[in-house]
Design a protein around this motif. Structure first.
Motif, PDB file in Angstrom:
ATOM      1  N   THR A   1      52.326  27.990  41.294  1.00  0.00           N
ATOM      2  CA  THR A   1      52.928  27.363  42.473  1.00  0.00           C
ATOM      3  C   THR A   1      54.373  27.775  42.718  1.00  0.00           C
ATOM      4  O   THR A   1      54.944  27.434  43.744  1.00  0.00           O
ATOM      5  CB  THR A   1      52.891  25.832  42.324  1.00  0.00           C
ATOM      6  N   TYR A   2      54.978  28.511  41.779  1.00  0.00           N
ATOM      7  CA  TYR A   2      56.422  28.768  41.876  1.00  0.00           C
ATOM      8  C   TYR A   2      56.776  30.080  42.569  1.00  0.00           C
ATOM      9  O   TYR A   2      57.941  30.423  42.698  1.00  0.00           O
ATOM     10  CB  TYR A   2      57.026  28.788  40.463  1.00  0.00           C
ATOM     11  N   GLY A   3      55.773  30.857  43.004  1.00  0.00           N
ATOM     12  CA  GLY A   3      56.034  32.224  43.437  1.00  0.00           C
ATOM     13  C   GLY A   3      56.367  32.399  44.898  1.00  0.00           C
ATOM     14  O   GLY A   3      56.966  31.532  45.535  1.00  0.00           O
ATOM     15  N   TYR A   4      55.932  33.540  45.433  1.00  0.00           N
ATOM     16  CA  TYR A   4      56.301  33.962  46.779  1.00  0.00           C
ATOM     17  C   TYR A   4      55.074  33.863  47.683  1.00  0.00           C
ATOM     18  O   TYR A   4      54.438  34.858  48.014  1.00  0.00           O
ATOM     19  CB  TYR A   4      56.825  35.396  46.772  1.00  0.00           C
ATOM     20  N   SER A   5      54.744  32.664  48.088  1.00  0.00           N
ATOM     21  CA  SER A   5      53.525  32.446  48.874  1.00  0.00           C
ATOM     22  C   SER A   5      53.766  32.608  50.368  1.00  0.00           C
ATOM     23  O   SER A   5      52.840  32.474  51.162  1.00  0.00           O
ATOM     24  CB  SER A   5      52.962  31.047  48.605  1.00  0.00           C
ATOM     25  N   ARG A   6      55.005  32.873  50.776  1.00  0.00           N
ATOM     26  CA  ARG A   6      55.353  33.096  52.184  1.00  0.00           C
ATOM     27  C   ARG A   6      54.910  31.934  53.067  1.00  0.00           C
ATOM     28  O   ARG A   6      54.490  32.116  54.209  1.00  0.00           O
ATOM     29  CB  ARG A   6      54.748  34.410  52.668  1.00  0.00           C
ATOM     30  N   GLY A   7      55.030  30.723  52.515  1.00  0.00           N
ATOM     31  CA  GLY A   7      54.722  29.524  53.284  1.00  0.00           C
ATOM     32  C   GLY A   7      53.256  29.164  53.367  1.00  0.00           C
ATOM     33  O   GLY A   7      52.891  28.170  53.997  1.00  0.00           O
ATOM     34  N   VAL A   8      52.396  29.953  52.726  1.00  0.00           N
ATOM     35  CA  VAL A   8      50.956  29.672  52.749  1.00  0.00           C
ATOM     36  C   VAL A   8      50.620  28.676  51.639  1.00  0.00           C
ATOM     37  O   VAL A   8      51.087  28.813  50.506  1.00  0.00           O
ATOM     38  CB  VAL A   8      50.142  30.969  52.546  1.00  0.00           C
ATOM     39  N   ASP A   9      49.828  27.681  51.972  1.00  0.00           N
ATOM     40  CA  ASP A   9      49.397  26.691  50.986  1.00  0.00           C
ATOM     41  C   ASP A   9      48.298  27.305  50.126  1.00  0.00           C
ATOM     42  O   ASP A   9      47.145  27.410  50.549  1.00  0.00           O
ATOM     43  CB  ASP A   9      48.884  25.446  51.704  1.00  0.00           C
ATOM     44  N   ILE A  10      48.648  27.735  48.911  1.00  0.00           N
ATOM     45  CA  ILE A  10      47.670  28.438  48.091  1.00  0.00           C
ATOM     46  C   ILE A  10      46.617  27.504  47.493  1.00  0.00           C
ATOM     47  O   ILE A  10      45.616  27.978  46.951  1.00  0.00           O
ATOM     48  CB  ILE A  10      48.351  29.253  46.976  1.00  0.00           C
ATOM     49  N   SER A  11      46.816  26.189  47.635  1.00  0.00           N
ATOM     50  CA  SER A  11      45.811  25.254  47.127  1.00  0.00           C
ATOM     51  C   SER A  11      44.525  25.315  47.949  1.00  0.00           C
ATOM     52  O   SER A  11      43.489  24.806  47.527  1.00  0.00           O
ATOM     53  CB  SER A  11      46.353  23.826  47.107  1.00  0.00           C
ATOM     54  N   GLN A  12      44.581  25.942  49.110  1.00  0.00           N
ATOM     55  CA  GLN A  12      43.388  26.049  49.953  1.00  0.00           C
ATOM     56  C   GLN A  12      42.410  27.114  49.443  1.00  0.00           C
ATOM     57  O   GLN A  12      41.270  27.178  49.891  1.00  0.00           O
ATOM     58  CB  GLN A  12      43.784  26.383  51.395  1.00  0.00           C
TER      59      GLN A  12
END
Length: 235
Positions: free
Chosen positions: A209-220
């Motif tokens: 959860t700490y990285g560079y997701s560019r605002g995308v909710d990776i929990s999806q």
């Protein structure tokens, strides 16, 4: 081709519980998953912008842009500077690469829990590889400067194959290198590119959860674990 021996006496850890077995190969994204590389990336972006006669963007802005590869990073920097992509993209990428070659190890740090997780996998003879969209030229220096290069006998960069993540091809290529199946493999990443690549390759994934997701909710995206400290999987 690398061959993998069976891991020795690994206890019933959270990793084994979540994976359902002992993985034979764990593939890692680099930026935002293993390493906080933003200081060096920001220095390279700012150097490129200054060369083009523009004001620097700074670390905070660059942190929001990281995660889509060098071309997208430069595109966003040019947009910030008000420079037309059609006229400046090639020069911008060239300038970025010139500066990044000098500062890729600037301010590098491992994220919490990463070193413990790598050592845990190493001690249990689970093979590891880096699969990143970063140009391969910069990968060895980063791994060496952090003292983790010995964990990764194989590394794959964004331009090594015709397709990069979120394509399944890089993961499939790495699994072939180690002669393992998708069921024996695991992908660790911080972005939709990583998790979509895992999904396409039919590989289970761990999402940080700490990285560079560019605002995308990776929990999806489907993953067997979502957390902020990989060492939690060692217990």
């Amino acid at each position: 081709m690398n061959q993998i021996s069976t891991p020795a006496n690994i206890s019933q850890t959270a990793l084994v519980e979540r994976f359902g077995d002992i993985p034979k190969l764990v593939m890692f994204d680099l930026d935002g998953t293993l390493v906080d590389s933003v200081p060096g990336l920001a220095a390279a972006v700012d150097g490129m912008l200054i060369d083009l006669g523009c004001k620097p963007a700074g670390v905070d802005l660059v942190r929001r842009w990281v995660g889509g590869g060098q071309w997208l990073l430069v595109q966003q920097a040019l947009e910030f500077a008000g420079l037309p992509e059609a006229d400046y993209l090639d020069a911008g990428v060239k300038g970025f690469r010139k500066h990044y070659a000098q500062c890729s190890d600037q301010g590098l740090t491992l994220f919490p829990g990463v070193k413990a997780f790598l050592e845990f996998l190493h001690q249990n003879r689970i093979a590891m590889a880096v699969v990143t969209n970063k140009p391969i030229d910069f990968v060895p220096k980063i791994l060496e400067s952090l003292g983790i290069d010995h964990y990764f006998p194989e590394t794959l960069g964004g331009e090594c194959l015709p397709e990069k993540k979120p394509s399944a091809l890089p993961l499939e290529h790495m699994m072939a290198r180690f002669s393992v199946t998708p069921e024996q493999s695991l992908m660790v990443g911080d972005s939709s590119n990583d998790l979509l690549a895992a999904q396409a390759a039919k590989v289970k994934s761990l999402a940080v959860t700490y990285g560079y997701s560019r605002g995308v909710d990776i929990s999806q995206f489907p993953s067997i674990w979502l957390g902020d400290d990989l060492s939690q999987l060692c217990a």
